[in-house]
Design a protein around this motif. Sequence first.
Motif, PDB file in Angstrom:
ATOM      1  N   ILE A 226       0.924  -1.203  -0.226  1.00 46.98           N
ATOM      2  CA  ILE A 226      -0.166   0.222   0.143  1.00 46.98           C
ATOM      3  C   ILE A 226       0.536   1.390  -0.018  1.00 46.98           C
ATOM      4  O   ILE A 226       0.610   2.048  -0.889  1.00 46.98           O
ATOM      5  N   ASP A 227       1.747   1.115   0.841  1.00 44.27           N
ATOM      6  CA  ASP A 227       2.661   2.531   0.598  1.00 44.27           C
ATOM      7  C   ASP A 227       3.648   2.150  -0.401  1.00 44.27           C
ATOM      8  O   ASP A 227       3.648   3.635  -1.240  1.00 44.27           O
TER       9      ASP A 227
ATOM     10  N   SER B 257       0.413   3.658  -2.825  1.00 42.30           N
ATOM     11  CA  SER B 257       0.445   5.473  -2.596  1.00 42.30           C
ATOM     12  C   SER B 257       1.585   6.467  -3.368  1.00 42.30           C
ATOM     13  O   SER B 257       1.282   7.971  -3.512  1.00 42.30           O
TER      14      SER B 257
ATOM     15  N   ILE C 217      -2.284  13.084   0.482  1.00 42.09           N
ATOM     16  CA  ILE C 217      -2.490  11.247   0.277  1.00 42.09           C
ATOM     17  C   ILE C 217      -2.000  10.449   1.197  1.00 42.09           C
ATOM     18  O   ILE C 217      -0.727  11.465   1.461  1.00 42.09           O
TER      19      ILE C 217
ATOM     20  N   ARG D 276      -2.761   7.502   4.574  1.00 44.34           N
ATOM     21  CA  ARG D 276      -2.541   5.835   4.532  1.00 44.34           C
ATOM     22  C   ARG D 276      -3.271   5.873   5.636  1.00 44.34           C
ATOM     23  O   ARG D 276      -2.451   5.733   6.869  1.00 44.34           O
TER      24      ARG D 276
ATOM     25  N   ILE E 148      -6.292   4.000   1.086  1.00 44.72           N
ATOM     26  CA  ILE E 148      -5.207   5.514   0.629  1.00 44.72           C
ATOM     27  C   ILE E 148      -6.035   5.659   0.526  1.00 44.72           C
ATOM     28  O   ILE E 148      -7.296   5.839  -0.140  1.00 44.72           O
TER      29      ILE E 148
END
Length: 631
Positions: free
Chosen positions: A152-153, A156, A173, A175, A180
Amino acid sequence: MNRYALWKYLVILVAFCVGGLYTLPNFFGEAPAVQVSAARASVKVDTATLGKVEEALKAASLSPAMIGLENNSLKARFETTEQQLQAKDAIQIALNPDAANAGYVVALNLIARTPTWLSALNAAPMYLGLDLRGGVHFMLQVDMNAALTKKIDSLSGDLRSALREKSLRHNGISREKETIQMGFREQATADAAVALMREQFPDLVYELSTQADEVKLSASLKPEAAKRVQDQALKQNITTLHNRINELGVAEPVIQQQGLDRIVVQLPGVQDTAKAKDILGRTATLEIRMVEESSEARLAEIGSGAVPLGAEKYLDRSGQAVIVKKQVVLTGENLTDAQPGFDNQTQEAAVHLTLDAKGARIFKEITRENVGKRMAILLFEKGKGEVVTSPVIRSEIGGGRVQISGRMTTMEAADTSLLLRAGSLAAPMEIIEERTIGPSLGAENIAKGFDSVTWGFVAVTAFMCIYYALFGVISSVALAVNLLLLVAVLSMLQATLTLPGMAAMALVLGMAIDANVLINERVREELRNGAAPQTAIHMGYDRAWSTILDSNVTTLIAGLALLAFGSGPVRGFAVVHCLGILTSMFSAVFFSRGLVNLWYGRQKRLQTVSIGTVWKPDTATQNVIAKAKAD
């Protein structure tokens, strides 16, 4: 009719000789040994090391049965465990006078007693599994949530870059767990961002919502994409563990998945597990991030303020806090090589990294866009992150070569490079189970398994010899050849024999003799029907062949299913089972008929064969049978 061509006897002779030759190493057993390998990449195990070890052993009045260099390690074999322990202490003192800065790993191990002339022919014993040889068993738990978080990081960061390229302005943006979150001032911009996600980020599922004067866009991984990320993380960790154990010089490790998020590691023959446990337990992963340069970050570094949103706080090697952005620029996945060395300017210990093409391109772009800013190189180990160095970017860095330095010792640089060179872990792991099996228990298992196979063989051969006379003796010889060929094939393939594998051997004996029972009964049936002995032998083998083939093929299919879908002990059983079926078809049909042809085939006027009692119906019974056939 019952004569083999010369080439068939030559095939039998060659198979018998090769089988005997490659089975022979298994009878010499294993001996206690001391293995010396390099603890750091800068240390070499060479002839000079061999000389030091020989001098240390001579000073301790120890004479090894064998000593030599093999596969970047040194191995010394001894006759007794007591000599092995004494030798380890002597070698440890000689090679590592400073225990805190050890350059060599001195470990206890077991190696084969195979003679040199057999080794020259590439004849080696089967590898024995953990339950037979002894060793150590680890079970590792993989943190799948960390793998998803890392993905996910990364997404993003890629999404932020994609929005910037399309000139789509957003309110930030962030998390939140595995989601996100993005904010937009206008609906049109949010719709454009959704279109961009559909085109470039097919693994994300999105949801739009309106809050006050802002349009919120939430994106998360699709279930199938999350499952794929977890599977890839598990596979990468297994590959990494293979590489790390190869660095230690451990032969034939068992590293396999168990369940959805666990990995089993078995190191047969390893008695000194401290170094192996240390390497496996260390979860070093490399990340490159930009340092947060805002005034809030400066206050957070001295402890006078909170960490800014989108940033994290880590300590460097001197204990100084460094505030870095959460966005990961590069990870260890982009690393192709890591070697210890020294900084050309300060001459302090350093690690020289080589990036792949993608990593080199990204690193070049990041350094070009952030000249004058600080970049942090973080090393995550056992779940804790540490800033190794945070230099200021003076100019664009191309070529894919990066240097890590920052008050580290030469040993730390070597260990760090070993971990990074072996590969980065896609997700952290933790040892949740450790089990050590001593060589004495392994020897007991071998003895019991050997007894089960031996007594099973004796019982089967005794029955065959009594019930089928000479044909039973020939069947027993064929059964012995089947066992010989099975062990030889396992040794040539360097397969790992486990306790379930020995159980499969005992089962194969019963299945192999079944083919000879079919042949013998078929010969008896032909004799009962009045056929001549030579004709009965010929027809018995020919007519039994189709039944033997059908039964073995169906059993082989079941064995292949176990091999394809099983794991661990089941696969060990299936390997021996499948190979045993193939060798039994050769020995029970081809080899046994060769012996029968050799014994009976040259007798032109053969009157009887020694195949036990052949029941023949009396005259009255024959008349009844003939009348029934006529009706």
